[in-house]
Design a protein around this motif. Sequence first.
Motif, PDB file in Angstrom:
ATOM      1  N   SER A  25      -3.034  32.428  83.696  1.00  0.00           N
ATOM      2  CA  SER A  25      -3.443  32.155  82.321  1.00  0.00           C
ATOM      3  C   SER A  25      -3.275  30.673  81.994  1.00  0.00           C
ATOM      4  O   SER A  25      -2.373  30.015  82.505  1.00  0.00           O
ATOM      5  N   HIS A  26      -4.124  30.188  81.106  1.00  0.00           N
ATOM      6  CA  HIS A  26      -4.020  28.817  80.620  1.00  0.00           C
ATOM      7  C   HIS A  26      -3.135  28.739  79.369  1.00  0.00           C
ATOM      8  O   HIS A  26      -2.896  27.674  78.846  1.00  0.00           O
ATOM      9  N   LEU A  47      -2.144  28.943  94.009  1.00  0.00           N
ATOM     10  CA  LEU A  47      -3.598  28.983  93.911  1.00  0.00           C
ATOM     11  C   LEU A  47      -3.951  29.959  92.785  1.00  0.00           C
ATOM     12  O   LEU A  47      -3.962  31.175  93.001  1.00  0.00           O
ATOM     13  N   PRO A  48      -4.183  29.451  91.564  1.00  0.00           N
ATOM     14  CA  PRO A  48      -4.449  30.351  90.443  1.00  0.00           C
ATOM     15  C   PRO A  48      -5.800  31.044  90.574  1.00  0.00           C
ATOM     16  O   PRO A  48      -6.793  30.431  90.980  1.00  0.00           O
ATOM     17  N   VAL A  49      -5.821  32.341  90.240  1.00  0.00           N
ATOM     18  CA  VAL A  49      -7.043  33.146  90.313  1.00  0.00           C
ATOM     19  C   VAL A  49      -7.304  33.759  88.940  1.00  0.00           C
ATOM     20  O   VAL A  49      -6.464  34.493  88.410  1.00  0.00           O
ATOM     21  N   GLN A  56     -12.036  25.416  86.720  1.00  0.00           N
ATOM     22  CA  GLN A  56     -11.223  24.561  85.857  1.00  0.00           C
ATOM     23  C   GLN A  56      -9.920  24.212  86.579  1.00  0.00           C
ATOM     24  O   GLN A  56      -9.662  24.680  87.688  1.00  0.00           O
ATOM     25  N   THR A  57      -9.109  23.417  85.943  1.00  0.00           N
ATOM     26  CA  THR A  57      -7.813  23.043  86.490  1.00  0.00           C
ATOM     27  C   THR A  57      -6.724  23.645  85.614  1.00  0.00           C
ATOM     28  O   THR A  57      -6.807  23.589  84.386  1.00  0.00           O
ATOM     29  N   LEU A  58      -5.726  24.220  86.251  1.00  0.00           N
ATOM     30  CA  LEU A  58      -4.592  24.826  85.555  1.00  0.00           C
ATOM     31  C   LEU A  58      -3.321  24.290  86.181  1.00  0.00           C
ATOM     32  O   LEU A  58      -3.109  24.456  87.395  1.00  0.00           O
ATOM     33  N   GLN A  59      -2.514  23.613  85.401  1.00  0.00           N
ATOM     34  CA  GLN A  59      -1.274  23.009  85.881  1.00  0.00           C
ATOM     35  C   GLN A  59      -1.527  22.151  87.129  1.00  0.00           C
ATOM     36  O   GLN A  59      -0.752  22.173  88.090  1.00  0.00           O
ATOM     37  N   GLY A  60      -2.642  21.425  87.100  1.00  0.00           N
ATOM     38  CA  GLY A  60      -2.977  20.530  88.193  1.00  0.00           C
ATOM     39  C   GLY A  60      -3.587  21.197  89.415  1.00  0.00           C
ATOM     40  O   GLY A  60      -3.803  20.553  90.438  1.00  0.00           O
ATOM     41  N   ARG A  61      -3.894  22.478  89.323  1.00  0.00           N
ATOM     42  CA  ARG A  61      -4.448  23.225  90.452  1.00  0.00           C
ATOM     43  C   ARG A  61      -5.812  23.794  90.084  1.00  0.00           C
ATOM     44  O   ARG A  61      -6.005  24.290  88.982  1.00  0.00           O
ATOM     45  N   ARG A  62      -6.735  23.752  91.035  1.00  0.00           N
ATOM     46  CA  ARG A  62      -8.071  24.326  90.845  1.00  0.00           C
ATOM     47  C   ARG A  62      -7.952  25.841  90.714  1.00  0.00           C
ATOM     48  O   ARG A  62      -7.239  26.486  91.477  1.00  0.00           O
ATOM     49  N   VAL A  63      -8.675  26.413  89.757  1.00  0.00           N
ATOM     50  CA  VAL A  63      -8.664  27.858  89.535  1.00  0.00           C
ATOM     51  C   VAL A  63      -9.820  28.489  90.313  1.00  0.00           C
ATOM     52  O   VAL A  63     -10.942  27.989  90.294  1.00  0.00           O
ATOM     53  N   TYR A  64      -9.524  29.584  90.988  1.00  0.00           N
ATOM     54  CA  TYR A  64     -10.500  30.307  91.802  1.00  0.00           C
ATOM     55  C   TYR A  64     -10.962  31.569  91.082  1.00  0.00           C
ATOM     56  O   TYR A  64     -10.194  32.193  90.349  1.00  0.00           O
ATOM     57  N   ALA A  65     -12.209  31.973  91.358  1.00  0.00           N
ATOM     58  CA  ALA A  65     -12.763  33.187  90.751  1.00  0.00           C
ATOM     59  C   ALA A  65     -12.164  34.452  91.354  1.00  0.00           C
ATOM     60  O   ALA A  65     -12.037  35.471  90.688  1.00  0.00           O
ATOM     61  N   GLY A  66     -11.806  34.400  92.620  1.00  0.00           N
ATOM     62  CA  GLY A  66     -11.243  35.556  93.314  1.00  0.00           C
ATOM     63  C   GLY A  66     -10.587  35.124  94.608  1.00  0.00           C
ATOM     64  O   GLY A  66     -10.704  33.959  95.017  1.00  0.00           O
ATOM     65  N   LEU A  67      -9.933  36.049  95.251  1.00  0.00           N
ATOM     66  CA  LEU A  67      -9.243  35.719  96.504  1.00  0.00           C
ATOM     67  C   LEU A  67     -10.219  35.254  97.577  1.00  0.00           C
ATOM     68  O   LEU A  67      -9.884  34.394  98.393  1.00  0.00           O
ATOM     69  N   SER A  68     -11.436  35.794  97.570  1.00  0.00           N
ATOM     70  CA  SER A  68     -12.413  35.421  98.589  1.00  0.00           C
ATOM     71  C   SER A  68     -12.866  33.967  98.471  1.00  0.00           C
ATOM     72  O   SER A  68     -13.394  33.402  99.429  1.00  0.00           O
TER      73      SER A  68
END
Length: 146
Positions: A25-26, A47-49, A56-68
């Motif tokens: 969550s953001h 690795l935020p999902v 987008q970026t969350l806490q300096g990390r790229r957010v992924y749509a899913g594990l794949s």
Amino acid sequence: MPLSSDAELARLLIATRSIALVGASHKPERPSYRVMAFLLANGYEVLPVNPGLAGQTLQGRRVYAGLSAIEVPIDMVDVFRQSHYLPGIVEEAVAARAKALWTQLDVVDYSAAEAAEKAGIDVVMGRCPAIELPRLRACGMIGERC
């Protein structure tokens, strides 16, 4: 059976380097946001999902749509979703070749856990690494990360 002994939890937390945090969550008031900050501060690659925040970026990390969508090996999938989502998350974790599945407090589905274990994935259910890591450090089972 899901891992539950202190020795098993310590082994998993020591071996883990990368954590895909499903349900990131953001919003700073959300537990997933605070746990992500804790894990980052403790040396884990998080690795935020979250499909709604993908790209987008969350806490300096790229957010992924899913594990794949994650291109690097996943040591642990940390789940901040309701229990009824676990079967699908397990399928994704198996496909992503994750080594472990950790579900947060009150997120429990023993059938999903059994499916993950049959695929060779270690499972921890209904616990929080932000609680377990300090507790295991306090009793000397885990040292500080460098």
